[in-house]
Scaffold this active site. Structure first.
Site, short mmCIF file in Angstrom:
data_model
loop_
_atom_site.label_atom_id
_atom_site.label_comp_id
_atom_site.label_asym_id
_atom_site.label_seq_id
_atom_site.Cartn_x
_atom_site.Cartn_y
_atom_site.Cartn_z
N ARG A 52 5.17 -3.17 -2.58
CA ARG A 52 6.00 -2.05 -2.16
C ARG A 52 5.45 -1.54 -0.83
O ARG A 52 4.44 -2.07 -0.34
CB ARG A 52 6.12 -0.94 -3.23
CG ARG A 52 5.02 -0.81 -4.22
CD ARG A 52 3.73 -0.34 -3.65
NE ARG A 52 3.92 0.85 -2.85
CZ ARG A 52 3.13 1.25 -1.89
NH1 ARG A 52 2.05 0.53 -1.57
NH2 ARG A 52 3.37 2.33 -1.19
N ALA A 54 7.25 -0.14 2.99
CA ALA A 54 8.28 -0.77 3.84
C ALA A 54 7.83 -2.07 4.52
O ALA A 54 8.51 -3.10 4.40
CB ALA A 54 8.78 0.26 4.86
N GLN A 204 1.74 6.68 -6.22
CA GLN A 204 1.18 5.72 -5.24
C GLN A 204 -0.02 6.33 -4.52
O GLN A 204 -0.88 5.60 -4.04
CB GLN A 204 2.24 5.31 -4.21
CG GLN A 204 3.34 4.42 -4.73
CD GLN A 204 4.56 5.23 -5.13
OE1 GLN A 204 4.44 6.35 -5.61
NE2 GLN A 204 5.72 4.66 -4.95
N ASP A 245 10.00 4.78 5.75
CA ASP A 245 10.79 3.62 5.32
C ASP A 245 11.93 3.33 6.27
O ASP A 245 12.44 2.22 6.32
CB ASP A 245 11.33 3.83 3.91
CG ASP A 245 10.22 3.61 2.91
OD1 ASP A 245 9.33 4.49 2.81
OD2 ASP A 245 10.20 2.54 2.27
N ASN A 255 11.14 9.02 4.09
CA ASN A 255 9.89 8.55 3.48
C ASN A 255 9.87 9.00 2.01
O ASN A 255 10.80 9.67 1.54
CB ASN A 255 8.67 9.09 4.25
CG ASN A 255 7.37 8.43 3.82
OD1 ASN A 255 7.30 7.21 3.71
ND2 ASN A 255 6.34 9.21 3.54
O1 MRU Z 1 8.46 3.36 -3.07
P1 MRU Z 1 7.38 2.82 -2.17
O2 MRU Z 1 6.03 2.82 -2.80
O3 MRU Z 1 7.77 1.49 -1.59
O4 MRU Z 1 7.34 3.86 -0.98
C1 MRU Z 1 6.41 3.69 0.06
C2 MRU Z 1 6.49 4.76 1.07
O5 MRU Z 1 7.26 5.69 0.99
C3 MRU Z 1 5.62 4.58 2.28
O6 MRU Z 1 5.22 5.82 2.78
C4 MRU Z 1 6.43 3.85 3.37
O7 MRU Z 1 7.02 2.70 2.85
C5 MRU Z 1 5.58 3.50 4.52
S1 MRU Z 1 4.49 2.18 4.16
C6 MRU Z 1 3.55 1.85 5.51
#
Ligand code: MRU
Length: 361
Positions: A52, A54, A204, A245, A255
């Site tokens: 996971r 982006a 996360q 994202d 985000n």
């Molecule tokens: O749902 P996720 O864990 O994929 O969400 C991740 C985020 O929101 C991060 O802040 C974003 O993807 C940036 S990663 C460098």
């Protein structure tokens, strides 16, 4: 980055063939490496969030296109099969634009006149290239963001940074975006401390960002999501750095859910709020944040908390079983609340003109 004393990337290729990932659904309690054998394995890894973040979603999808092509080798309708599979892969998660961005980079190689084996080799080489570029991008974001940390450090002798979700190396191939300047600051000997939002519902922050920082020996403290405002009011946060994202053409940022509330609190307390934004997350086709698709996930992620107990992974119900729950994955932070976007090409104001300039438009 390190796990124990060993350096890892989040995704890599072994024997010029097998795609390996760290299954993040088991972290920080167990360290599980998985092999992606087929395009569907890549799809599932993205949809179920074994990978996971982006940038990592994008890189995994690029390998997914290669894996689909490999499994269709020899089929008469090779190109048709591949096109259908790739369209399906693009639906694995809706919000991070990197998924579409990386798949489109692979699609550019599609050509009916190429021998199938040749195309498969090209798709693997291109996925490797996208992965290497991600690392270079994050290094650049790190050294550009380091200047911001250094300025605060020169004034205060310590820099307290709040971050949300995981925009660390686990969300990319290596280094991370929001965490890259932090890792570089540590390397340069600056005293940094990180406030880690736990980031409900999937945590996360507490599960992944804290795990990263612990392994890199960086001072940090996990906080409940509601704590940031108080820390800001009491002078305990010098800056906020988050990932993203998708960035709209007008500078609005999408985000992880809850980012907007941190931006509001930072704005109210005059605390700089930076978004680490590789240009691969900028979507000029989307005019403003309200047009970005927001992922809605299963209500059980809110109703149950996943953790570790008695030597095994468990899920604990934390609401009445029959209460419905709502689970939006992301929110929009309007450009006016953002101090700057830290891209690999420099720091820019979240304004339409600066964004199109950096994108060469
Ligand atoms: O749902 P996720 O864990 O994929 O969400 C991740 C985020 O929101 C991060 O802040 C974003 O993807 C940036 S990663 C460098």
């Amino acid at each position: 980055m390190k796990i124990g004393n060993t350096n890892f990337r989040t995704i890599w290729v072994e024997n010029n063939f097998d795609v390996k990932i760290i299954d993040q659904n088991f972290l920080p309690f167990s360290f599980v490496i998985k092999t992606l054998c087929t395009g569907d394995d890549a799809y599932i890894a993205i949809a179920d969030m074994a990978v996971r973040g982006a940038p990592l979603i994008g890189v995994t999808a690029a390998y997914g296109v290669y894996l689909y092509a490999k499994s269709f080798l020899g089929a008469n309708d090779f190109m048709e099969k591949l096109s259908v599979a790739v369209a399906h892969l693009q639906e694995a998660r809706p919000t991070a634009v990197n998924l579409k961005w990386a798949v489109e980079r692979q699609i550019k190689l599609f050509d009916n006149t190429k021998p199938q084996e040749f195309l498969v080799r090209e798709l693997l080489a291109n996925a490797n290239k996208i992965a290497e570029e991600d690392i270079e991008t994050n290094r650049a974001i790190g050294s550009i963001g380091l200047d911001l940390i250094e300025k605060i450090y020169d004034d205060k002798g310590i820099v307290n940074i709040l971050t949300h979700c995981n925009a660390g190396w686990l969300a990319t191939v290596d280094y991370g975006t929001a965490t890259a300047p932090i890792y570089m600051a540590k390397e340069q000997g600056f005293d940094v401390n990180v406030w880690v939002d736990e980031t409900r519902p999937r945590n996360q922050g507490s599960r992944l960002t804290a795990y990263e920082l612990l392994n890199e020996d960086i001072s940090h403290s996990v906080i409940a999501d509601n704590t940031g405002g108080h820390l800001m009011q009491t002078g305990k946060v010098d800056m906020v750095i988050v990932g993203c994202d998708r960035v709209a053409a007008n500078g609005d940022v999408c985000n992880k859910i809850g980012t907007y509330l941190k931006a509001l609190a930072a704005f109210d307390n005059n605390i700089p709020f930076y978004v680490a934004a590789p240009t691969s997350t900028i979507d000029l086709n989307i005019k403003s944040g309200k047009d970005i698709p927001i992922e809605e996930r299963h209500e059980d992620e809110v109703k149950y908390v996943a953790g570790f107990c008695g030597n095994k992974n468990v899920e604990i119900l934390v609401s009445p079983k029959d209460s419905p729950a709502t689970n939006y994955g992301f929110d929009i932070t309007p450009a006016r609340l953002i101090t700057g976007l830290i891209t690999e090409k420099g720091i820019i104001r979240p304004k339409e003109a600066s964004i199109s300039r950096i994108m060469g438009k």
